[in-house]
Design an enzyme around this catalytic site. Structure first.
Site, PDB file in Angstrom:
ATOM      1  N   ARG A   1       3.006   1.370  -8.764  1.00 27.02           N
ATOM      2  CA  ARG A   1       1.155   1.596  -8.836  1.00 27.02           C
ATOM      3  C   ARG A   1       0.829   2.590  -9.486  1.00 27.02           C
ATOM      4  NH1 ARG A   1      -0.959  -2.101  -5.819  1.00 27.02           N
ATOM      5  NH2 ARG A   1       0.568  -2.658  -5.122  1.00 27.02           N
TER       6      ARG A   1
ATOM      7  N   ILE B   1      -3.565   2.284   7.098  1.00 27.33           N
ATOM      8  CA  ILE B   1      -3.618   2.103   5.798  1.00 27.33           C
ATOM      9  C   ILE B   1      -3.093   1.082   4.924  1.00 27.33           C
ATOM     10  CG2 ILE B   1      -3.038   3.751   3.597  1.00 27.33           C
ATOM     11  CD1 ILE B   1      -4.747   5.512   6.374  1.00 27.33           C
TER      12      ILE B   1
ATOM     13  N   CYS C   1      -1.116  -6.114  -7.465  1.00 29.54           N
ATOM     14  CA  CYS C   1      -1.987  -6.147  -7.023  1.00 29.54           C
ATOM     15  C   CYS C   1      -2.965  -7.063  -7.355  1.00 29.54           C
ATOM     16  CB  CYS C   1      -2.439  -4.870  -7.966  1.00 29.54           C
ATOM     17  SG  CYS C   1      -3.227  -3.129  -7.243  1.00 29.54           S
TER      18      CYS C   1
ATOM     19  N   LYS D   1       7.515  14.333  -4.910  1.00 28.34           N
ATOM     20  CA  LYS D   1       6.493  13.745  -6.158  1.00 28.34           C
ATOM     21  C   LYS D   1       4.930  12.238  -6.659  1.00 28.34           C
ATOM     22  CE  LYS D   1       6.523   8.881  -5.290  1.00 28.34           C
ATOM     23  NZ  LYS D   1       6.813   7.667  -4.269  1.00 28.34           N
ATOM     24  N   ASN D   2       4.570  12.928  -5.050  1.00 28.05           N
ATOM     25  CA  ASN D   2       3.475  12.297  -5.324  1.00 28.05           C
ATOM     26  C   ASN D   2       1.762  14.098  -5.866  1.00 28.05           C
ATOM     27  OD1 ASN D   2       3.287  10.105  -4.591  1.00 28.05           O
ATOM     28  ND2 ASN D   2       3.563  10.648  -2.096  1.00 28.05           N
TER      29      ASN D   2
ATOM     30  N   ASP E   1       2.826   7.885   4.778  1.00 26.57           N
ATOM     31  CA  ASP E   1       4.187   7.747   4.531  1.00 26.57           C
ATOM     32  C   ASP E   1       5.010   7.696   5.088  1.00 26.57           C
ATOM     33  OD1 ASP E   1       4.159   6.520   2.221  1.00 26.57           O
ATOM     34  OD2 ASP E   1       3.497   8.271   0.862  1.00 26.57           O
TER      35      ASP E   1
END
Length: 420
Positions: free
Chosen positions: A94, A329, A118, A22-23, A307
């Site tokens: 996002r 992170i 954000c 997906k990323n 993740d």
């Protein structure tokens, strides 16, 4: 609202096909804004976030068609007719901010809603904006929107990112591909998804050097053309199902998975007692002996990915001994901890670190998913637990995992998705 019911205690055995990342797919889809020609993408996962990006790309006038019955092949093509990315779409994801660079580079203007939640200056979106400003863009923030304009073409620049932000690297990489002159991105993110984006751009005619390193050199061109590109396998899905095999004491063949993309995940899992064998068709993951606690700290690639933090924490919750999981992170990414403790885990959070003391057995319980990766971590806990676990608010899962219940059920898990 859907939920997932799991009765734990069944070792998994069989094969799971790892889908496209997906990323990687999301920024590559944004490349469709960089050309009027047709861009064909293979191995696209069927996920809610992909549907959101499809709707956003179509909002700008680009036609997005599914070329196969399963929808894993997408064709993008057409002329941009609108340079505004509205709040109603952007608020869902996002990654929607990834259209900013392509729209600005191609059209000289863009109006993109700020992603939900954000805060400029504390979230990485400010790196996108500062980088584009260095390339000549004039950017203002008004009424929750980013208004960006440039006279003529963006200009090449020497940009140093304060941290290796994945999204900023992607946005600036796409924008620089059509800029006038040479752009150098220093302290760039090095994730495999960045490499995949760069390879797609090169197939479209971009000139990029330094792929896979922290310094990218992009020589801008006037036009990009159409291409065909295949999305890389999802390393987070791979790591998640590797944890599923390990936590149940099972044995899974993860088809299409790539060991070279797992990096620190594979090293850490092996150190904890998980066996990972590379085969022609993918990775064979199993656990013959007990697990033991291994400390981990999330870091930019090639470090341990944020993740995978929640999934790994579940594994440590049933490992022998104690371990420490440190999150560097993102803030507030331990929301799954109270739910795991409801199932009998012994986890204490101290600032950015969680101390995990392994227990011999988790117990099934009703739990609430708080985000995408936490959802999967609770399913993993349910697979290992004694008794029945109900995971509520599983709509988070649909953003990043395809057919989780079906894939696990086919490998022997007692799991089902319940509607309503």
């Amino acid at each position: 609202m859907d939920r997932i019911r799991i009765r734990g205690g069944h070792p998994l055995a069989g094969e799971i096909a790892i889908g496209g990342a997906k990323n990687a797919a999301l920024p590559v889809m944004a490349c469709g804004l960089l050309t009027d020609d047709r861009l064909v993408l293979n191995n696209v996962p069927r996920l809610a976030d992909i549907g959101t990006m499809k709707a956003l790309i179509e909002q700008h006038g680009i036609a997005v068609e599914r070329l196969d019955p399963l929808g894993r092949i997408l064709s993008l093509g057409g002329q941009i007719t609108n340079t505004e990315a509205p709040y109603d779409i952007v608020r869902k994801m996002r990654a929607s901010v990834l259209v900013l660079g392509p729209l600005l580079a191609r059209c000289g203007e863009a109006r993109v809603s700020l992603p939900g939640g954000c805060a400029i200056g504390t979230r990485p979106v400010d790196m996108h904006l500062k980088g584009l400003e260095q390339m000549g863009a004039v950017i203002t923030l008004e009424s929750g929107y980013i208004d960006a304009r440039v006279q003529g073409r963006l200009r090449g620049a020497d940009i140093v990112l304060p941290m290796p932000s994945v999204g900023a690297t992607e946005n600036l990489l796409m924008a620089a591909s059509l800029a006038d002159g040479i752009t150098t991105l220093r302290n760039a993110a090095r994730e495999p998804e960045i490499e995949d984006l760069a390879h797609c751009l090169i197939s479209m005619g971009a000139k990029i050097e330094g792929i896979g390193t922290g310094e990218l050199r992009i020589e801008g061109v006037k036009h990009l053309h159409g291409a065909e590109h295949s999305i890389i396998p999802d390393r987070i899905e791979t790591g998640s199902y590797a944890c599923a095999a390990a936590i149940t004491g099972g044995r899974l063949l993860l088809r299409n998975a790539r060991l070279d993309h797992l990096g620190a995940v594979a090293r850490t899992l092996r150190e904890a007692g998980v066996e990972i064998e590379e085969q022609d068709s993918g990775l064979l993951v199993s656990r013959r002996n007990g697990l033991h606690g291994v400390d981990v700290m999330t870091e930019p690639y090639p470090g341990f990915p944020t993740d995978m933090q929640a999934q790994y924490m579940v594994l440590m919750s049933v490992a022998e001994g104690a371990s420490m999981v440190t999150e560097t992170i993102f803030e507030n990414r331990f929301m799954h901890v109270p739910e795991l403790n409801r199932m009998g885990a012994r986890i204490n959070v101290h600032g950015a670190s969680a101390i995990v003391r392994g227990v011999s057995q988790l117990s099934g319980a009703p739990v609430m998913a708080t985000d995408l990766r936490a959802s999967l971590s609770l399913i993993l806990a349910g697979l290992a637990a004694e008794g029945e676990t109900i995971v509520n608010r599983v709509y988070h899962l649909d953003r990043g995992y395809e057919s989780v219940a079906e894939k696990l059920s086919a490998c022997g898990a007692d799991i089902e998705r319940i509607s309503g």
